[in-house]
Design a protein around this motif. Structure first.
Motif, PDB file in Angstrom:
ATOM      1  N   VAL A   1       0.836  -1.196   0.000  1.00 21.05           N
ATOM      2  CA  VAL A   1       0.000   0.000   0.000  1.00 21.05           C
ATOM      3  C   VAL A   1       0.870   1.244   0.000  1.00 21.05           C
ATOM      4  N   LEU A   2       1.920   1.239   0.812  1.00 26.17           N
ATOM      5  CA  LEU A   2       2.817   2.393   0.897  1.00 26.17           C
ATOM      6  C   LEU A   2       3.487   2.653  -0.453  1.00 26.17           C
ATOM      7  N   ALA A   3       3.918   1.591  -1.124  1.00 23.60           N
ATOM      8  CA  ALA A   3       4.540   1.747  -2.433  1.00 23.60           C
ATOM      9  C   ALA A   3       3.534   2.241  -3.465  1.00 23.60           C
ATOM     10  N   ARG A   4       2.323   1.719  -3.424  1.00 19.96           N
ATOM     11  CA  ARG A   4       1.304   2.113  -4.395  1.00 19.96           C
ATOM     12  C   ARG A   4       0.898   3.569  -4.218  1.00 19.96           C
ATOM     13  N   ASN A   5       0.890   4.046  -2.986  1.00 13.91           N
ATOM     14  CA  ASN A   5       0.477   5.422  -2.718  1.00 13.91           C
ATOM     15  C   ASN A   5       1.393   6.441  -3.379  1.00 13.91           C
ATOM     16  N   ARG A   6       2.602   6.039  -3.725  1.00 15.39           N
ATOM     17  CA  ARG A   6       3.526   6.955  -4.382  1.00 15.39           C
ATOM     18  C   ARG A   6       3.203   7.124  -5.864  1.00 15.39           C
ATOM     19  N   GLU A   7       2.379   6.236  -6.390  1.00 15.19           N
ATOM     20  CA  GLU A   7       2.152   6.225  -7.823  1.00 15.19           C
ATOM     21  C   GLU A   7       0.766   6.677  -8.230  1.00 15.19           C
ATOM     22  N   THR A   8      -0.214   6.542  -7.348  1.00 10.08           N
ATOM     23  CA  THR A   8      -1.590   6.799  -7.768  1.00 10.08           C
ATOM     24  C   THR A   8      -2.411   7.359  -6.624  1.00 10.08           C
ATOM     25  N   ASN A   9      -3.429   8.133  -6.962  1.00 11.82           N
ATOM     26  CA  ASN A   9      -4.314   8.683  -5.950  1.00 11.82           C
ATOM     27  C   ASN A   9      -5.119   7.586  -5.277  1.00 11.82           C
ATOM     28  N   LEU A  10      -5.526   7.830  -4.046  1.00 15.02           N
ATOM     29  CA  LEU A  10      -6.363   6.884  -3.322  1.00 15.02           C
ATOM     30  C   LEU A  10      -7.804   7.045  -3.766  1.00 15.02           C
ATOM     31  N   ALA A  11      -8.570   5.997  -3.573  1.00 16.33           N
ATOM     32  CA  ALA A  11      -9.815   5.882  -4.345  1.00 16.33           C
ATOM     33  C   ALA A  11     -11.083   6.273  -3.612  1.00 16.33           C
ATOM     34  N   TYR A  12     -11.030   7.214  -2.653  1.00 17.09           N
ATOM     35  CA  TYR A  12     -12.291   7.672  -2.076  1.00 17.09           C
ATOM     36  C   TYR A  12     -12.142   9.104  -1.585  1.00 17.09           C
ATOM     37  N   GLY A  13     -13.287   9.715  -1.223  1.00 16.93           N
ATOM     38  CA  GLY A  13     -13.279  11.099  -0.782  1.00 16.93           C
ATOM     39  C   GLY A  13     -12.982  12.050  -1.930  1.00 16.93           C
ATOM     40  N   ARG A  14     -12.357  13.163  -1.605  1.00 16.16           N
ATOM     41  CA  ARG A  14     -12.098  14.190  -2.615  1.00 16.16           C
ATOM     42  C   ARG A  14     -11.120  13.729  -3.682  1.00 16.16           C
ATOM     43  N   HIS A  15     -10.388  12.620  -3.406  1.00 17.27           N
ATOM     44  CA  HIS A  15      -9.388  12.136  -4.350  1.00 17.27           C
ATOM     45  C   HIS A  15      -9.909  11.016  -5.250  1.00 17.27           C
ATOM     46  N   ALA A  16     -11.164  10.663  -5.113  1.00 20.35           N
ATOM     47  CA  ALA A  16     -11.712   9.553  -5.893  1.00 20.35           C
ATOM     48  C   ALA A  16     -11.740   9.895  -7.374  1.00 20.35           C
ATOM     49  N   SER A  17     -11.397   8.925  -8.171  1.00 20.44           N
ATOM     50  CA  SER A  17     -11.404   9.120  -9.622  1.00 20.44           C
ATOM     51  C   SER A  17     -12.839   9.156 -10.147  1.00 20.44           C
ATOM     52  N   PRO A  18     -13.124  10.030 -11.121  1.00 14.12           N
ATOM     53  CA  PRO A  18     -14.468  10.067 -11.726  1.00 14.12           C
ATOM     54  C   PRO A  18     -14.828   8.765 -12.435  1.00 14.12           C
ATOM     55  N   SER A  19     -13.831   7.923 -12.705  1.00 10.55           N
ATOM     56  CA  SER A  19     -14.109   6.668 -13.415  1.00 10.55           C
ATOM     57  C   SER A  19     -14.886   5.680 -12.550  1.00 10.55           C
ATOM     58  N   PHE A  20     -14.918   5.890 -11.230  1.00  9.47           N
ATOM     59  CA  PHE A  20     -15.687   5.016 -10.344  1.00  9.47           C
ATOM     60  C   PHE A  20     -17.140   5.468 -10.367  1.00  9.47           C
ATOM     61  N   ARG A  21     -17.949   4.788 -11.134  1.00 13.71           N
ATOM     62  CA  ARG A  21     -19.332   5.223 -11.332  1.00 13.71           C
ATOM     63  C   ARG A  21     -20.277   4.680 -10.260  1.00 13.71           C
ATOM     64  N   VAL A  22     -20.023   3.468  -9.769  1.00 10.62           N
ATOM     65  CA  VAL A  22     -20.900   2.870  -8.761  1.00 10.62           C
ATOM     66  C   VAL A  22     -20.419   3.302  -7.385  1.00 10.62           C
ATOM     67  N   ARG A  23     -21.271   4.027  -6.660  1.00 11.92           N
ATOM     68  CA  ARG A  23     -20.881   4.584  -5.363  1.00 11.92           C
ATOM     69  C   ARG A  23     -21.930   4.270  -4.296  1.00 11.92           C
ATOM     70  N   VAL A  24     -21.472   4.285  -3.055  1.00 13.44           N
ATOM     71  CA  VAL A  24     -22.333   3.986  -1.911  1.00 13.44           C
ATOM     72  C   VAL A  24     -22.465   5.268  -1.086  1.00 13.44           C
ATOM     73  N   PRO A  25     -23.676   5.631  -0.632  1.00 14.30           N
ATOM     74  CA  PRO A  25     -23.821   6.816   0.224  1.00 14.30           C
ATOM     75  C   PRO A  25     -22.843   6.763   1.394  1.00 14.30           C
ATOM     76  N   ALA A  26     -22.256   7.901   1.716  1.00 17.17           N
ATOM     77  CA  ALA A  26     -21.153   7.943   2.680  1.00 17.17           C
ATOM     78  C   ALA A  26     -21.522   7.327   4.026  1.00 17.17           C
ATOM     79  N   ARG A  27     -22.674   7.700   4.578  1.00 16.82           N
ATOM     80  CA  ARG A  27     -23.054   7.209   5.905  1.00 16.82           C
ATOM     81  C   ARG A  27     -23.227   5.689   5.895  1.00 16.82           C
ATOM     82  N   ALA A  28     -23.905   5.168   4.887  1.00 14.73           N
ATOM     83  CA  ALA A  28     -24.117   3.719   4.794  1.00 14.73           C
ATOM     84  C   ALA A  28     -22.790   2.992   4.598  1.00 14.73           C
ATOM     85  N   ALA A  29     -21.910   3.575   3.787  1.00 14.84           N
ATOM     86  CA  ALA A  29     -20.613   2.941   3.527  1.00 14.84           C
ATOM     87  C   ALA A  29     -19.810   2.802   4.814  1.00 14.84           C
TER      88      ALA A  29
END
Length: 263
Positions: A31-59
């Motif tokens: 995970v530490l190595a991967r974090n140097r190469e790509t953004n993390l996949a949730y919150g303000r840094h989530a990629s727009p390519s992730f189309r299927v999402r779960v409401p924050a509170r339920a998630a």
């Protein structure tokens, strides 16, 4: 014959729990190595390519639930021999208190919150199931402590770090929730508390929390969890810090990323 088989199965589980802890460390390094190469996949840094999402509170409720349910199951089980010992009960309660807050309180205090990509939520469920089993099973069935372990300096210092870290984490979350006044939109610069020193004060608190837990438990399993937490949240903190610097010209340049005065 049956007794010998049962003993062999128990030894196999003990070895498996140690192997799972080392696996958690290896995943943390990845995970530490991967974090140097790509953004993390949730919150303000989530990629727009992730189309299927779960409401924050339920998630948050769903993904944290395994780490709440598994310790509760061990407390309710009559076949958890180590929970007759006070140190084991207290250590497992420390784990349970954190996830009780994360699952039953934190989500319902949220104001808005961006929907979480289904993939990120699914991975979080897998991790909380894995780690919830690892920590609760080890403390309820395998960890052996002297009756006076709760007076040992390692336990006392670890418990103090865990408590301080949890309070920092909760206070920092409170600051983040209250950045916007009613009717405000957009992002704000966090002020107050440890946010005066670091960008990710809430993550610093959580890392301190689990480092304290690792010291108090004095176990490979606890240390593996603390290490993984640092690996994951340090990458997340770097993303936050970079984003704030790009978003706000007036962002305090003296603030560190995660650890006051150091990093």
């Amino acid at each position: 014959m049956a007794t010998a088989v049962a003993e062999e199965l128990l030894l196999a589980e003990e070895r498996m729990l140690a192997a799972l802890a080392y696996l958690q460390c290896a995943v943390g390094c990845a995970v530490l190595a991967r974090n140097r190469e790509t953004n993390l996949a949730y919150g303000r840094h989530a990629s727009p390519s992730f189309r299927v999402r779960v409401p924050a509170r339920a998630a948050w409720v769903v993904q944290e639930l395994p780490s709440l349910a598994l310790p509760l199951y061990q407390y309710a089980s009559e076949s958890a021999p180590r929970l007759r010992s006070a140190p084991n009960c207290i250590l497992l309660a420390m784990f349970l208190v954190h996830y009780g807050h994360r699952c039953l309180i934190y989500p319902f205090l949220m104001r808005g919150g961006k929907p979480m990509p289904l993939l990120a939520c699914t991975m979080a469920i897998m991790f909380c199931t894995f780690n919830g089993y690892l920590q609760s099973r080890y403390l309820s069935h395998w960890a052996v402590y002297a009756d006076d372990w709760v007076t040992d300096p390692r336990f006392l210092i670890g418990f103090g770090l865990w408590l301080a870290g949890m309070l920092i984490n909760i206070h920092s979350d409170h600051i983040l929730r209250n950045l916007r006044k009613p009717g405000d939109t957009g992002y704000k610069i966090p002020r107050g508390g440890l946010f005066e020193y670091v960008t990710a004060a809430n993550y610093f608190g959580e890392i301190m929390e689990w480092c304290g837990y690792a010291l108090a438990s004095w176990s490979v399993q606890g240390a593996a969890f603390a290490f993984f937490t640092f690996c994951f949240l340090s990458g997340r903190a770097k993303e936050h810090h970079r984003w704030y610097l790009q978003k706000f010209e007036e962002y305090p340049k003296f603030r560190k990323i995660l650890i006051p005065f150091l990093f």
